[in-house]
Design an enzyme around this catalytic site. Structure first.
Site, PDB file in Angstrom:
ATOM      1  N   VAL A  52       0.842  -1.189   0.000  1.00 23.67           N
ATOM      2  CA  VAL A  52       0.000   0.000   0.000  1.00 23.67           C
ATOM      3  C   VAL A  52       0.881   1.244   0.000  1.00 23.67           C
ATOM      4  O   VAL A  52       1.473   1.597   1.008  1.00 23.67           O
ATOM      5  CB  VAL A  52      -0.914   0.011   1.242  1.00 23.67           C
ATOM      6  CG1 VAL A  52      -1.794   1.234   1.228  1.00 23.67           C
ATOM      7  CG2 VAL A  52      -1.757  -1.246   1.279  1.00 23.67           C
ATOM      8  N   HIS A  53       0.939   1.900  -1.118  1.00 23.87           N
ATOM      9  CA  HIS A  53       1.802   3.086  -1.240  1.00 23.87           C
ATOM     10  C   HIS A  53       1.104   4.314  -0.682  1.00 23.87           C
ATOM     11  O   HIS A  53       0.583   5.138  -1.434  1.00 23.87           O
ATOM     12  CB  HIS A  53       2.136   3.314  -2.707  1.00 23.87           C
ATOM     13  CG  HIS A  53       2.861   2.173  -3.325  1.00 23.87           C
ATOM     14  ND1 HIS A  53       4.205   2.224  -3.617  1.00 23.87           N
ATOM     15  CD2 HIS A  53       2.455   0.938  -3.706  1.00 23.87           C
ATOM     16  CE1 HIS A  53       4.572   1.084  -4.153  1.00 23.87           C
ATOM     17  NE2 HIS A  53       3.539   0.273  -4.225  1.00 23.87           N
ATOM     18  N   CYS A  54       1.154   4.419   0.605  1.00 20.96           N
ATOM     19  CA  CYS A  54       0.462   5.542   1.224  1.00 20.96           C
ATOM     20  C   CYS A  54       1.171   6.860   0.906  1.00 20.96           C
ATOM     21  O   CYS A  54       0.656   7.928   1.141  1.00 20.96           O
ATOM     22  CB  CYS A  54       0.372   5.336   2.728  1.00 20.96           C
ATOM     23  SG  CYS A  54       1.845   4.662   3.467  1.00 20.96           S
ATOM     24  N   ASN A  55       2.364   6.748   0.333  1.00 25.32           N
ATOM     25  CA  ASN A  55       3.094   7.964   0.000  1.00 25.32           C
ATOM     26  C   ASN A  55       2.447   8.691  -1.171  1.00 25.32           C
ATOM     27  O   ASN A  55       2.679   9.863  -1.377  1.00 25.32           O
ATOM     28  CB  ASN A  55       4.545   7.618  -0.336  1.00 25.32           C
ATOM     29  CG  ASN A  55       4.614   6.539  -1.398  1.00 25.32           C
ATOM     30  OD1 ASN A  55       4.255   5.402  -1.123  1.00 25.32           O
ATOM     31  ND2 ASN A  55       5.042   6.886  -2.595  1.00 25.32           N
ATOM     32  N   ARG A  56       1.658   7.984  -1.926  1.00 26.98           N
ATOM     33  CA  ARG A  56       1.006   8.602  -3.082  1.00 26.98           C
ATOM     34  C   ARG A  56      -0.253   9.359  -2.673  1.00 26.98           C
ATOM     35  O   ARG A  56      -1.000   9.804  -3.531  1.00 26.98           O
ATOM     36  CB  ARG A  56       0.648   7.522  -4.103  1.00 26.98           C
ATOM     37  CG  ARG A  56       1.873   6.949  -4.759  1.00 26.98           C
ATOM     38  CD  ARG A  56       1.516   5.802  -5.677  1.00 26.98           C
ATOM     39  NE  ARG A  56       2.733   5.141  -6.141  1.00 26.98           N
ATOM     40  CZ  ARG A  56       2.741   3.951  -6.726  1.00 26.98           C
ATOM     41  NH1 ARG A  56       1.621   3.302  -6.901  1.00 26.98           N
ATOM     42  NH2 ARG A  56       3.869   3.423  -7.112  1.00 26.98           N
TER      43      ARG A  56
END
Length: 112
Positions: A52-56
């Site tokens: 899960v790329h929460c950085n996006r």
DNA sequence: GTTGGGGCCGTCA
DNA sequence: CTGACGGCCCCAA
């Protein structure tokens, strides 16, 4: 893990590399149009940072999260750069990188 | 650019 | 149930 959180994570997974989305967008995609705040809460407990790329996910101004779950804003910035997203002063150009909600919805289930 | 206020939502103690 | 807390959002000075 709650239903809400699952939806949020699934929504985040749909963000393609090189693009970003706002908390509001994620909230809406997850089916909780006004739960942007809760989204942040859920993301902070991100169980799977690699998937899960929460950085996006950035806020409405294109600003990075002040309290990113893993390593703080610096880490978030680093990951965005790695994605090919240009970051200046912990901020991204939404006009350029923000994905359309429509595009995100496409990625979900079936679509003609 | 800043500050301040109101609202909205899900978790947890 | 109630209250507090957030990676929020929106509008007004």
């Amino acid at each position: 893990m709650t239903e809400f959180e699952r939806n949020v994570y699934e929504a985040v997974k749909l963000i393609p590399q090189g693009k970003v989305a706002t908390y509001g967008q994620i909230a809406e995609l997850a089916g909780y149009p006004r739960a942007a705040r809760a989204v942040g809460n859920a993301l902070h407990r991100n169980p799977d940072e690699t998937n899960v790329h929460c950085n996006r996910v950035v806020n409405a101004d294109g600003r990075l999260a002040k309290s990113f779950g893993f390593g703080g804003p610096d880490e978030q910035r680093r990951r965005l750069i790695a994605d090919g997203v240009y970051v200046v002063n912990y901020r991204v150009d939404l006009e350029e990188y923000r994905i359309d909600l429509n595009e995100l919805k496409k990625g979900r289930s079936g679509r003609p």
